[in-house]
Structure formats: C-alpha cells, structure tokens
Scaffold this motif. Sequence first.
Motif, PDB file in Angstrom:
ATOM      1  N   TRP A  49     -11.036  12.426   2.589  1.00 35.91           N
ATOM      2  CA  TRP A  49     -10.191  11.896   3.658  1.00 35.91           C
ATOM      3  C   TRP A  49      -8.992  11.166   3.064  1.00 35.91           C
ATOM      4  N   ARG A  50      -7.858  11.285   3.724  1.00 34.91           N
ATOM      5  CA  ARG A  50      -6.648  10.519   3.399  1.00 34.91           C
ATOM      6  C   ARG A  50      -6.180   9.849   4.681  1.00 34.91           C
ATOM      7  N   PHE A  51      -5.635   8.630   4.548  1.00 38.75           N
ATOM      8  CA  PHE A  51      -5.240   7.854   5.710  1.00 38.75           C
ATOM      9  C   PHE A  51      -3.791   7.390   5.578  1.00 38.75           C
ATOM     10  N   PRO A  52      -2.950   7.736   6.558  1.00 39.17           N
ATOM     11  CA  PRO A  52      -1.570   7.233   6.548  1.00 39.17           C
ATOM     12  C   PRO A  52      -1.557   5.721   6.802  1.00 39.17           C
ATOM     13  N   LYS A  53      -0.645   5.038   6.149  1.00 39.55           N
ATOM     14  CA  LYS A  53      -0.506   3.596   6.342  1.00 39.55           C
ATOM     15  C   LYS A  53      -0.245   3.262   7.811  1.00 39.55           C
ATOM     16  N   THR A  54       0.522   4.113   8.498  1.00 36.11           N
ATOM     17  CA  THR A  54       0.836   3.856   9.909  1.00 36.11           C
ATOM     18  C   THR A  54      -0.417   3.869  10.785  1.00 36.11           C
ATOM     19  N   SER A  55      -1.403   4.694  10.434  1.00 36.22           N
ATOM     20  CA  SER A  55      -2.621   4.715  11.245  1.00 36.22           C
ATOM     21  C   SER A  55      -3.409   3.415  11.068  1.00 36.22           C
ATOM     22  N   LEU A  56      -3.386   2.834   9.864  1.00 42.72           N
ATOM     23  CA  LEU A  56      -4.051   1.542   9.653  1.00 42.72           C
ATOM     24  C   LEU A  56      -3.349   0.435  10.434  1.00 42.72           C
ATOM     25  N   ILE A  57      -2.021   0.459  10.418  1.00 42.44           N
ATOM     26  CA  ILE A  57      -1.253  -0.549  11.156  1.00 42.44           C
ATOM     27  C   ILE A  57      -1.536  -0.442  12.643  1.00 42.44           C
ATOM     28  N   LEU A  67       0.825  -1.208   0.000  1.00 35.15           N
ATOM     29  CA  LEU A  67       0.000   0.000   0.000  1.00 35.15           C
ATOM     30  C   LEU A  67       0.858   1.256   0.000  1.00 35.15           C
ATOM     31  N   PRO A  68       0.329   2.353  -0.541  1.00 37.17           N
ATOM     32  CA  PRO A  68       1.064   3.618  -0.496  1.00 37.17           C
ATOM     33  C   PRO A  68       1.110   4.162   0.926  1.00 37.17           C
ATOM     34  N   ASP A  69       2.011   5.104   1.188  1.00 38.80           N
ATOM     35  CA  ASP A  69       2.151   5.667   2.526  1.00 38.80           C
ATOM     36  C   ASP A  69       0.912   6.426   2.970  1.00 38.80           C
ATOM     37  N   VAL A  70       0.245   7.076   2.055  1.00 43.30           N
ATOM     38  CA  VAL A  70      -1.009   7.779   2.331  1.00 43.30           C
ATOM     39  C   VAL A  70      -2.003   7.351   1.266  1.00 43.30           C
ATOM     40  N   MET A  71      -3.230   7.001   1.703  1.00 43.64           N
ATOM     41  CA  MET A  71      -4.195   6.470   0.738  1.00 43.64           C
ATOM     42  C   MET A  71      -5.576   7.087   0.916  1.00 43.64           C
ATOM     43  N   PRO A  72      -6.361   7.105  -0.145  1.00 42.21           N
ATOM     44  CA  PRO A  72      -7.721   7.616  -0.042  1.00 42.21           C
ATOM     45  C   PRO A  72      -8.622   6.648   0.720  1.00 42.21           C
ATOM     46  N   CYS A  73      -9.795   7.126   1.023  1.00 45.26           N
ATOM     47  CA  CYS A  73     -10.761   6.356   1.796  1.00 45.26           C
ATOM     48  C   CYS A  73     -11.040   4.983   1.178  1.00 45.26           C
ATOM     49  N   LYS A  74     -11.189   4.941  -0.128  1.00 49.16           N
ATOM     50  CA  LYS A  74     -11.508   3.686  -0.815  1.00 49.16           C
ATOM     51  C   LYS A  74     -10.434   2.626  -0.569  1.00 49.16           C
ATOM     52  N   ALA A 110     -13.040   7.993  11.144  1.00 47.55           N
ATOM     53  CA  ALA A 110     -12.176   9.171  11.072  1.00 47.55           C
ATOM     54  C   ALA A 110     -12.833  10.364  11.777  1.00 47.55           C
ATOM     55  N   ARG A 111     -14.125  10.552  11.548  1.00 45.15           N
ATOM     56  CA  ARG A 111     -14.840  11.671  12.188  1.00 45.15           C
ATOM     57  C   ARG A 111     -14.852  11.543  13.706  1.00 45.15           C
ATOM     58  N   THR A 112     -14.993  10.318  14.209  1.00 43.18           N
ATOM     59  CA  THR A 112     -15.062  10.113  15.662  1.00 43.18           C
ATOM     60  C   THR A 112     -13.684  10.011  16.306  1.00 43.18           C
ATOM     61  N   GLY A 113     -12.625   9.951  15.496  1.00 42.33           N
ATOM     62  CA  GLY A 113     -11.275   9.857  16.045  1.00 42.33           C
ATOM     63  C   GLY A 113     -10.821   8.438  16.317  1.00 42.33           C
ATOM     64  N   GLU A 114     -11.625   7.457  15.945  1.00 39.80           N
ATOM     65  CA  GLU A 114     -11.256   6.057  16.145  1.00 39.80           C
ATOM     66  C   GLU A 114     -10.091   5.650  15.237  1.00 39.80           C
ATOM     67  N   LEU A 115     -10.000   6.308  14.083  1.00 42.03           N
ATOM     68  CA  LEU A 115      -8.934   6.062  13.126  1.00 42.03           C
ATOM     69  C   LEU A 115      -8.378   7.411  12.703  1.00 42.03           C
ATOM     70  N   GLN A 116      -7.069   7.555  12.761  1.00 45.12           N
ATOM     71  CA  GLN A 116      -6.448   8.821  12.400  1.00 45.12           C
ATOM     72  C   GLN A 116      -6.477   9.012  10.890  1.00 45.12           C
ATOM     73  N   GLY A 117      -6.988  10.158  10.480  1.00 48.52           N
ATOM     74  CA  GLY A 117      -7.032  10.488   9.066  1.00 48.52           C
ATOM     75  C   GLY A 117      -6.807  11.974   8.878  1.00 48.52           C
ATOM     76  N   ILE A 118      -6.587  12.356   7.643  1.00 51.08           N
ATOM     77  CA  ILE A 118      -6.348  13.755   7.304  1.00 51.08           C
ATOM     78  C   ILE A 118      -7.430  14.152   6.310  1.00 51.08           C
ATOM     79  N   LYS A 119      -8.147  15.227   6.601  1.00 51.32           N
ATOM     80  CA  LYS A 119      -9.183  15.681   5.684  1.00 51.32           C
ATOM     81  C   LYS A 119      -8.623  16.816   4.848  1.00 51.32           C
ATOM     82  N   ILE A 120      -8.617  16.618   3.536  1.00 55.11           N
ATOM     83  CA  ILE A 120      -8.142  17.622   2.587  1.00 55.11           C
ATOM     84  C   ILE A 120      -9.351  18.010   1.746  1.00 55.11           C
ATOM     85  N   GLY A 121      -9.867  19.205   1.996  1.00 57.61           N
ATOM     86  CA  GLY A 121     -11.113  19.609   1.348  1.00 57.61           C
ATOM     87  C   GLY A 121     -12.235  18.735   1.876  1.00 57.61           C
ATOM     88  N   SER A 122     -12.877  18.011   0.987  1.00 59.79           N
ATOM     89  CA  SER A 122     -13.946  17.105   1.426  1.00 59.79           C
ATOM     90  C   SER A 122     -13.499  15.641   1.423  1.00 59.79           C
TER      91      SER A 122
END
Length: 94
Positions: free
Chosen positions: A75-83, A37-44, A61-73
Amino acid sequence: MAVKNFPASVLEPSQKCRMVYLSETPPRNDYQLFSSLPDVMPCKDAAKALGICEKKIREMARTGELQGIKIGSAWRFPKTSLINYVNGGGNGAA
C-alpha cells in the motif's frame, strides 16, 4: 477569555502570555504538520504519521476509510489523504 501577563522578570517586555484552558482547541495547520513527509509514503510511514499501527492503516485502506493506492501487495498513501483523514474528511479522498 482572561489574558494574564507575567512579571517582567519572567518575560521580555514585548512578550505576553495568556492562560490556555483544556477545553480550548488549538488552531491546527495540518499542512505544516505533515510538511516533512513525502507526497506518497509506504504503510509504515503513514502509520507513524497518524500514530497508529500498520495493521490498522491497511485495514482502513481496505475498507475505504483512508484513501490508498495498492501497488502489487504494498500500500502507498498520498499525503493529502492523511491530511483529509485528520481533518475528518472521511475516506481521505482529495
């Protein structure tokens, strides 16, 4: 734990097998699991990697259960947050 060897006709002489019980937890190497997987990935892609739907990923992501970054509308998710999430690290913070 009992180790059972199979007849030589089934395996090469250097190979050995052992019984694996359903109660055993196999060793996990989550870094290897997500290595493609890429280091940062889209929601899909994050949803596909975790085996859940995109709606659930956005909710987490909205509730903070999973760390994500919102860019505009989007979401992007770092691979480290999934791990970290898979390892039971709560909000996936690195």
